[in-house]
Structure formats: C-alpha cells, structure tokens
Design a protein around this motif. Structure first.
Motif, PDB file in Angstrom:
ATOM      1  N   GLU B 249       0.829  -1.206   0.000  1.00 23.28           N
ATOM      2  CA  GLU B 249       0.000   0.000   0.000  1.00 23.28           C
ATOM      3  C   GLU B 249       0.863   1.256   0.000  1.00 23.28           C
ATOM      4  O   GLU B 249       1.892   1.322   0.661  1.00 23.28           O
ATOM      5  CB  GLU B 249      -0.912   0.038   1.234  1.00 23.28           C
ATOM      6  N   LEU B 250       0.382   2.256  -0.743  1.00 26.10           N
ATOM      7  CA  LEU B 250       0.969   3.594  -0.704  1.00 26.10           C
ATOM      8  C   LEU B 250       0.109   4.413   0.249  1.00 26.10           C
ATOM      9  O   LEU B 250      -1.048   4.688  -0.051  1.00 26.10           O
ATOM     10  CB  LEU B 250       0.941   4.211  -2.104  1.00 26.10           C
ATOM     11  N   VAL B 251       0.658   4.757   1.405  1.00 23.11           N
ATOM     12  CA  VAL B 251      -0.168   5.425   2.408  1.00 23.11           C
ATOM     13  C   VAL B 251       0.278   6.865   2.613  1.00 23.11           C
ATOM     14  O   VAL B 251       1.421   7.226   2.333  1.00 23.11           O
ATOM     15  CB  VAL B 251      -0.136   4.684   3.769  1.00 23.11           C
ATOM     16  N   GLU B 252      -0.654   7.682   3.086  1.00 24.30           N
ATOM     17  CA  GLU B 252      -0.332   9.019   3.564  1.00 24.30           C
ATOM     18  C   GLU B 252      -0.408   8.985   5.085  1.00 24.30           C
ATOM     19  O   GLU B 252      -0.946   8.043   5.671  1.00 24.30           O
ATOM     20  CB  GLU B 252      -1.327  10.037   2.990  1.00 24.30           C
ATOM     21  N   ASP B 255      -3.516   7.903   6.850  1.00 24.57           N
ATOM     22  CA  ASP B 255      -3.958   6.511   6.757  1.00 24.57           C
ATOM     23  C   ASP B 255      -3.432   5.671   7.912  1.00 24.57           C
ATOM     24  O   ASP B 255      -3.856   4.529   8.093  1.00 24.57           O
ATOM     25  CB  ASP B 255      -3.468   5.874   5.454  1.00 24.57           C
ATOM     26  N   ILE B 257      -2.452   5.151  12.025  1.00 25.05           N
ATOM     27  CA  ILE B 257      -2.662   5.640  13.381  1.00 25.05           C
ATOM     28  C   ILE B 257      -1.818   4.819  14.330  1.00 25.05           C
ATOM     29  O   ILE B 257      -1.477   3.664  14.055  1.00 25.05           O
ATOM     30  CB  ILE B 257      -4.140   5.592  13.822  1.00 25.05           C
ATOM     31  N   ASP B 259      -1.576   3.483  18.211  1.00 23.46           N
ATOM     32  CA  ASP B 259      -2.259   3.299  19.486  1.00 23.46           C
ATOM     33  C   ASP B 259      -1.389   2.387  20.334  1.00 23.46           C
ATOM     34  O   ASP B 259      -0.989   1.307  19.879  1.00 23.46           O
ATOM     35  CB  ASP B 259      -3.645   2.679  19.272  1.00 23.46           C
ATOM     36  N   MET B 265      -2.726   0.667   9.777  1.00 25.39           N
ATOM     37  CA  MET B 265      -3.344   1.452   8.712  1.00 25.39           C
ATOM     38  C   MET B 265      -4.837   1.174   8.700  1.00 25.39           C
ATOM     39  O   MET B 265      -5.300   0.088   9.064  1.00 25.39           O
ATOM     40  CB  MET B 265      -2.720   1.179   7.355  1.00 25.39           C
ATOM     41  N   ARG B 266      -5.564   2.191   8.303  1.00 25.56           N
ATOM     42  CA  ARG B 266      -7.017   2.089   8.303  1.00 25.56           C
ATOM     43  C   ARG B 266      -7.488   1.532   6.975  1.00 25.56           C
ATOM     44  O   ARG B 266      -7.284   2.128   5.933  1.00 25.56           O
ATOM     45  CB  ARG B 266      -7.623   3.466   8.550  1.00 25.56           C
ATOM     46  N   THR B 267      -8.082   0.359   7.016  1.00 26.11           N
ATOM     47  CA  THR B 267      -8.565  -0.250   5.788  1.00 26.11           C
ATOM     48  C   THR B 267     -10.065  -0.486   5.895  1.00 26.11           C
ATOM     49  O   THR B 267     -10.656  -0.321   6.958  1.00 26.11           O
ATOM     50  CB  THR B 267      -7.880  -1.615   5.515  1.00 26.11           C
ATOM     51  N   THR B 268     -10.651  -0.882   4.788  1.00 26.22           N
ATOM     52  CA  THR B 268     -12.088  -1.145   4.778  1.00 26.22           C
ATOM     53  C   THR B 268     -12.419  -2.398   5.586  1.00 26.22           C
ATOM     54  O   THR B 268     -13.574  -2.688   5.829  1.00 26.22           O
ATOM     55  CB  THR B 268     -12.599  -1.324   3.344  1.00 26.22           C
ATOM     56  N   ARG B 269     -11.413  -3.145   5.961  1.00 22.44           N
ATOM     57  CA  ARG B 269     -11.646  -4.304   6.820  1.00 22.44           C
ATOM     58  C   ARG B 269     -11.136  -4.072   8.233  1.00 22.44           C
ATOM     59  O   ARG B 269     -10.787  -5.010   8.937  1.00 22.44           O
ATOM     60  CB  ARG B 269     -10.992  -5.535   6.210  1.00 22.44           C
ATOM     61  N   GLY B 270     -11.020  -2.820   8.607  1.00 21.88           N
ATOM     62  CA  GLY B 270     -10.577  -2.497   9.957  1.00 21.88           C
ATOM     63  C   GLY B 270      -9.109  -2.128  10.003  1.00 21.88           C
ATOM     64  O   GLY B 270      -8.485  -1.887   8.966  1.00 21.88           O
ATOM     65  N   LEU B 271      -8.550  -2.076  11.192  1.00 22.88           N
ATOM     66  CA  LEU B 271      -7.150  -1.683  11.352  1.00 22.88           C
ATOM     67  C   LEU B 271      -6.240  -2.862  11.016  1.00 22.88           C
ATOM     68  O   LEU B 271      -6.493  -3.985  11.427  1.00 22.88           O
ATOM     69  CB  LEU B 271      -6.893  -1.220  12.786  1.00 22.88           C
TER      70      LEU B 271
END
Lengths: 318, 480
Positions: B249-252, B255, B257, B259, B265-271
């Motif tokens: 993945e190319l993230v900014e 994208d 977090i 904790d 990374m935040r994806t459509t299937r969760g973290l």
C-alpha cells in the motif's frame, strides 16, 4: 483496501451521479414550467431547492429560473452544484489515480476541464437543454468507461455503491419534486408532463416496452420506483447497492449493514403503490430517503472510519 | 589535505580512447552508425512520446506555473563493463557498510567514532540532518540506510570517485527502471547485441530488504507500506511506482494511526498492523509529536512506536548525520576505523573552511574550486570557481568567512563525458552516476543506476531540477 481510497472511490461515484441527477431534475422542472402558468414559477423553483436540501443555503433571493439554475449548475459556492460536484469527483479521482483506469481518469478530468472552460451562464439563459443534455451525456460516459475498464474488485464496488445510493436518493427526490407538487395542486398531469418526466430519466422507451402509451400516473410512479429491470429505478439502484455491500462487508458490523440496506430495499420491493398513494407519497419518499441516508452513514462508519476514535488529528469531513 | 594542487581540466571520455572506440562500446556504436541521423531523430521522438504517454514527469520546484516536465532521457545508453562494475560495486558495499555502522554507533551505540576523534563530535552534532530524536531508535540488522544513493563521478583519469552520499530519502530509482523499459523498445537491436544485466528485480529486492528489517517480533510476512507526503510531492510518481512494484500500500500520514505504540493502517476491513514504514517523507515532517508540530503529513506517535521496537522506519531517523557534505570528508577515515580497510572508491579532494589554514588556502584559489553549501541538495547554491565572475567569487568568500561550517570546497572534477544526442547530433556531455544500494540481510547493489547528464554544453550540473537529462545505464555480464 485503504479506507481513504475506498472513501474517495465511493464519493467519486456519488458526485458523478449527483451531477447527472441534478441536471435531470433541473431539466424536468424547467420544461414542466414552460407549460405552467407563470404564477407557479417561483414556488416551483423554491420546492426544487427544498427537495435538494439547498433552500436555506440559497437564501431569500428570488427563486426565478435563471438564478436557481445558475445556482445549481455553475455556482462554486454551492457544494451541490454541478460544477462543484464534478470538481470534487475529479479531486477524489486524483487521490486514487493509481487505483482507477487511465481511461476513467481521463474521462473525469476531461469533463471537469470542459466545464471550467465553458460559458455555462450564457448557455443556461439561451438554451438550458443543451447544458443539461451535455452533463447527462458526460456522466453516462464516465459510468460507462468505469464499467468497461475497471476490474470488478473492491475499488469498483465502492464506486458503484456510491453511485447507486446517490441514484436511489436522487430518484426519490425527483419523484418528490414532480408528483408531490402535482398531487398537492390537485390537478391531473397532462400527457406531455408524463412524457417529460420519463424522458428526463431516460425511461420513456423502457416504460413503453413495459406498459403502453396511456401514461397512467400510478404506473409511471410504480415504474420509476419499483421496476426491477429499469436501471434508474429506486428499487434497481438499491438492489445493486445491496449486492455490492454483500461482497464488501466483513466482520462484526456486517450484519448491521446488511440489515439496513436490506430493510430499505425490502420496503421498496414489497410496497403496494396504491397504499403508498393513499397514505401519502411525500412521507413514503421521505422515509425511503431517511433509510438510504442511514445506509450511507453506516457505510461511512464501517468502511471509512476505522480507528478514528483513536485519531489525534481532527478529522476533516468530506 | 591541502588546497595546493593544480586543477586538472582534461576530461575522461567514456566511449573513446583517443580516436578509438573502447571495446565495450563497439556493438552499440556500430549500430548507431548503421541507423543514421534521421533514424536516430525518429527514435528519440519515439522515446519522448513513450514517456509522455506513460505520464512520467517530474515537477520543478520554483516553476510558478507548477508545470511538469516530461522525463528527459537520452537515446544513447551508457555502458559499464563487468570488471569496472565489480570494482564499483565492491566500493559501494564497503562504503554503505561503514556508513551503517557509523550511524548505528551514533544513535544506538557508544559513539566510539566520536569518542575516538575520528570525526569531530561538534561537526556531527551541528549537521542539519543530525537528529537527537533518533537516539535509541533501533534499526534491525543495523541497516539504517536500507536504501542509499551514492553519487559517483569519474575524474580525468577515469577513476570513479564518490561525490556525495544520499542516505535519507534518495530518489531516482523509478527512472532507472522506466529508462530500461523505454530503451528496450527504441533500441532493441543494439540492446540485444550486449549482454546487459537486468534491473527489473528492484521491487522484489527492495521488498525483501524492507521485510528483513521488520521488528523481530513481527509475525509471518511483515506488512510493509510506502509513506508518501501525497500527490503534491515532486517525487509522488516514484512513490506510487515503488508501491506498485512491491505490491504494497501507498499510504499518507492520515492513513496510519498509532495506538499504544503500535502502528496500524485504516482499511475497509478495519485496522491492519504495519511492521515496516518505507517513508519518503523527510525527518522533520515524520511525526508532529517529536518534530515539526505543524506537520500534517506525518503520523503522531510514529517515532515512539519505532523506539518501542514495534515498527521499523526505513530509512532510519537522523541519517543526515552521515551524508552531511562536511562529514563526507571523513568517510574514508570511517571505513578505515570500522572495517580496517582502505576505501575502494576515493572521495573528491575536499577542504573544510573552519580550519584556519585550509580556509586561507581555499580563499586564495577560490576561482579554481567548487564551493557547496552543506545544507543544500539538488545542485542548488553550488559555486563553480572557474565559471564564476569576480563579484560572485567575492560574495562566496564573504559567505565562507562569515559561516565556515556551512560550506565545503572541493577540487573541480571535470566529470567524464559521453556522446549525447543534441539536436540530432552526438555531442560530448558531462555525466555522473547514482547507483542504488540496498541494505537488508546483505548489501546489494542494483547493476548500474541513474546516469544523469548535464545537457548544456560544458555544464557540470546534472540535476534534473537544473536542466539535466538521464541515460539508461548498461552493466555488462562478466565472462562465464
């Protein structure tokens, strides 16, 4: 896929569809008014703004045809205007440039560039139909290019999901604007008015194949709301959205998402059109829109907001 | 080191030895002769259209219209024979190994090289790229420079010398790969007549190197991401290219977090947990908690997660301590110190103006030297003495006197020349070479690298931001 990408694709679909549907409702209103008494003009435009939830933003200005169409088409300060919708569709496409086909990017970018170099205000005064038609054609081209060049992966599903939720909602609004008004006026709609409505959603020929040229109001309404075959009907759009969600949703929130989308789809699918008319089309359309909004909000929470409760940045809402 | 030597103004020609074509260029030059002038023009035009169609462009900072230029690649490739490359490769591996050891020594070690006076402590600590925030942040395998770009030039004798180390976020590898793809399309016959070592394994080599530096606790196949500042960055094309080549993945920043010192990374299937961040963001924008607090590009908490050993930031924080232009002068000493070896690839003779004697020597022959500001990159702010007028020289002298730590002086290296297609004719132009070196389980050098060419006649500045072009670089297979 990354939430940010999914969100951009979803909104790309929504904005393109919003631009198209805005052109369609403008088209219906405009051409319907040509055959109405001048006294009705101002209230008709005001109602259109209400249906689009833009009446407050438009303010106390006189709602004459020219001002409202300009506001809905070219006004950059109106985030729902066609020009602004296309600009935002392009912005979203740019952010996922690597996830969409080159052809799709070019189609969106080209449309945006055309709009920015086009003297829309003049054409809206002189020949609004040409503007509405061009917007419709371009948006249809974008949807067509997407369907012909994108692999059927999650990315494409999010575009389609956004597009179909927007369509379902906007078709409800189109019906609200047209029918609710006429039913209130207690005046039967004439032959040409039906024709205009059907043509505005490219449903004229499809309707004739399904029914005949008698244009009974209930049948037209039923067709646009509940046709399982016509791709711009509310039911059709909800079914497509539901099947995209079925493939996209995983995890513990899946059940809730499927329940929400299934509920609104079933409400449309199993409703009795005569009952609906008896108990009030307005309320029915409004509650459908509210249900669709719930689905969109759940999509937002489920797919795009993973872990936002942990976030240190303030979230910038789209 | 003193600044007394006479500058050598002869140049080394890559292709010709006097009137004779060097043997390793034989098949290429024959083919070019056979093609003729109009054919060359057509192929150059084809080359340009390939890059335009692919949308391979770069943005030039300071261009007010924000225009993007098509990547300028010259039709004529540069060829490096196997034995020559063997020497270069050996030198690069040696140098990067020592630089990794130096950086690990500074940030997680005992600072032995500083305590033993190999490099003055004040010099390292005053380097722009030195980051106190990097203390104690581990780099598995000691690979603090997972990707290094070492700029090489050839002097009048043809000796390869190191001009500069780039250990932070070196760019240009995407052009190496795209140049090769384009070259095999426009000069397929010439290409086939040489046995050229491939470069297209870079994506998998980079991924392997990045995975090898994952935190020891990472389970299974470590998750790698490329962190980009976003589409507005001039090297965005390369960031997207590398993510695609590696299949990650190319993230900014937004994208990701953090904790409890774990990066996701935040994806459509969760973290989804991230193990290695190949960042293409400069240190000061990486984490607003630790560095610039107005940075929206970075990830709050990233540095603490790295310090906790839950994620690896590659390249490591603070590598600028070792690629500072003044610290550069000490790299041969560092090689001797850590490895007990002499540097295979020599530096360019460099003088440091804060030593009073050297400063006087520099000022007395400023018109024969190159002066570089230590904090600039991209060829900005360089003074080439022999090309400068009196006013410019006087201004440079005043600047050096006022702030000697901010400048270095070097002998003019008359970069080697290579035939380059200019308006349909082959003309000699100066070139350099940026090979890319990967540090993972082992140190690997991608054959060749980015050959940059200074297109204006006589120019020694090869940076693409300053009107430079590029060449495909062919490293030949050795005899079996």
């Amino acid at each position: 896929m990354l939430s940010r990408h999914a969100e951009a694709l979803f909104w790309l679909g929504r904005y393109v569809e919003r631009a198209e549907d805005t052109a369609r409702v403008l088209d219906v209103t405009y051409h319907n008014l040509l055959e109405s008494p001048p006294s009705e003009e101002s209230s008709a435009w005001r109602e259109l703004l209400e249906v689009l939830f833009l009446d407050q933003a438009f303010g106390d200005r006189d709602s004459v045809a020219g001002d409202v169409t300009r506001y809905l088409v070219v006004d950059q300060s109106n985030p729902g205007s066609i020009v602004a919708s296309v600009a935002r569709a392009r912005e979203n496409a740019f952010g996922v440039r690597d996830r969409i086909s080159t052809e799709l990017w070019e189609a969106i970018n080209q449309f945006h560039l055309e709009l920015t170099s086009w003297d829309l205000a003049t054409d809206l005064d002189q020949q609004p139909y040409s503007v509405f038609r061009a917007v419709r054609n371009r948006c249809q081209m974008i949807a067509g290019v997407a369907s012909q060049t994108m692999p059927r992966d999650d990315g494409y599903r999010f575009i389609l999901l956004g597009l179909m939720l927007e369509r379902a909602e906007m078709t409800c609004r189109l019906l609200a604007v047209r029918y609710a008004r006429l039913l209130h006026a207690g005046r039967p709609m004439g032959f040409h008015a039906w024709l205009a409505v059907l043509k505005s959603v490219s449903a004229y020929e499809a309707y004739l194949k399904a029914h005949d040229a008698s244009f009974e109001p209930t049948r037209v309404l039923e067709f646009l709301l509940l046709s399982p075959l016509f791709p711009r009907s509310v039911l059709f759009a909800l079914r497509v959205a539901e099947s995209q969600l079925d493939r996209l949703a995983v995890g513990e929130e899946r059940a809730n998402l499927m329940r929400l989308v299934g509920r609104v789809r079933a409400r449309a699918e199993f409703c009795d059109i005569d009952d609906v008319l008896r108990s009030g089309l307005d309320q029915f359309l409004e509650s459908l829109q509210a249900d669709i909004y719930d689905v969109a909000r759940a999509v937002d929470q489920h797919f795009f907001r993973a872990g936002t409760d942990l976030e240190l940045h303030a979230y910038q809402a789209t | 080191m003193t600044a007394a030597a006479e500058p050598a103004m002869r140049t080394f020609s890559e292709v010709f030895d006097g009137d004779v074509t060097r043997p390793h260029y034989g098949p290429l030059m024959e083919r070019l002769d056979a093609l003729g002038r109009s054919d060359l023009g057509e192929r150059a035009a084809l080359l340009d259209s390939i890059f335009r169609t692919l949308g391979i462009t770069f943005a030039v900072y300071g261009d007010e219209q924000g225009r993007e230029r098509t990547w300028p690649m010259d039709l004529i490739p540069r060829i490096i024979p196997a034995d020559e490359w063997w020497h270069v490769e050996r030198g690069l591996v040696q140098r990067v190994r020592a630089l990794n050891m130096f950086l690990d020594d500074i940030y997680v070690g005992e600072q032995a090289a500083l305590n033993d006076g190999i490099v003055p402590r004040w010099l390292v600590e005053s380097a722009d790229g030195y980051m106190r925030e990097g203390y104690g942040v581990p780099a598995p395998l000691g690979s603090r420079c997972v990707v290094a770009g070492i700029d090489l030039v050839r002097d009048a004798e043809g000796t390869y010398r190191v001009l500069e180390d780039n250990l932070r976020v070196p760019s240009g590898i995407s052009y190496v790969l795209e140049n090769r793809v384009a070259m095999t399309r426009v000069l397929p016959v010439a290409f086939a007549r040489h046995r050229v070592r491939p470069v297209n394994h870079y994506g998998s080599s980079l991924l392997a190197a990045l995975r090898s530096v994952a935190p020891p606790a990472a389970a299974g196949d470590p998750t790698v991401v490329v962190l980009t500042p976003g589409v507005a960055n001039s090297a965005y094309f390369e960031h997207a290219f590398l993510a695609r080549q590696m299949g990650v993945e190319l993230v900014e920043g937004r994208d990701l977090i953090v904790d409890d010192h774990v990066v996701s990374m935040r994806t459509t299937r969760g973290l989804e947990r991230v193990d290695v961040v190949y960042r293409r963001i400069n240190d000061e924008f990486l984490d607003p908690v630790v560095f610039r607090n107005d940075s929206l590009l970075g990830v709050p908490g990233l540095v603490s997660a790295a310090r906790a050993g839950n994620v690896t930031i590659a390249n490591a924080i603070g590598n600028g301590a070792a690629d500072d232009k003044a610290v550069y002068a000490f790299v041969p000493d560092l090689i001797r110190y850590y490895l007990g070896e002499e540097a295979v690839l020599p530096n360019v003779a460099t003088y440091l103006p804060w030593e009073p004697d050297e400063r006087e020597a520099i000022l007395s022959r400023l018109d024969q030297l190159v002066v570089k500001p230590v904090a600039e990159a991209g060829g900005y702010g360089i003074l080439i003495g022999p090309h400068a007028d009196d006013q410019t020289l006087a201004a440079a002298a005043a600047a050096i006197k006022a702030d000697p730590r901010s400048y270095i002086a070097q002998e003019v290296v008359q970069l080697s020349t290579h035939p380059t297609l200019i308006d349909g004719e082959l003309k000699p132009r100066h070139i350099d070479l940026r090979p890319f070196v990967l540090s993972g389980e082992r140190i690997e050098v991608i054959p060749g690298g980015l050959t940059r060419v200074a297109l204006p006649e006589g120019s020694l500045i090869v940076n693409s931001s300053q009107g430079g072009g590029s060449k495909d670089t062919w490293v030949l297979e050795g005899d079996d």
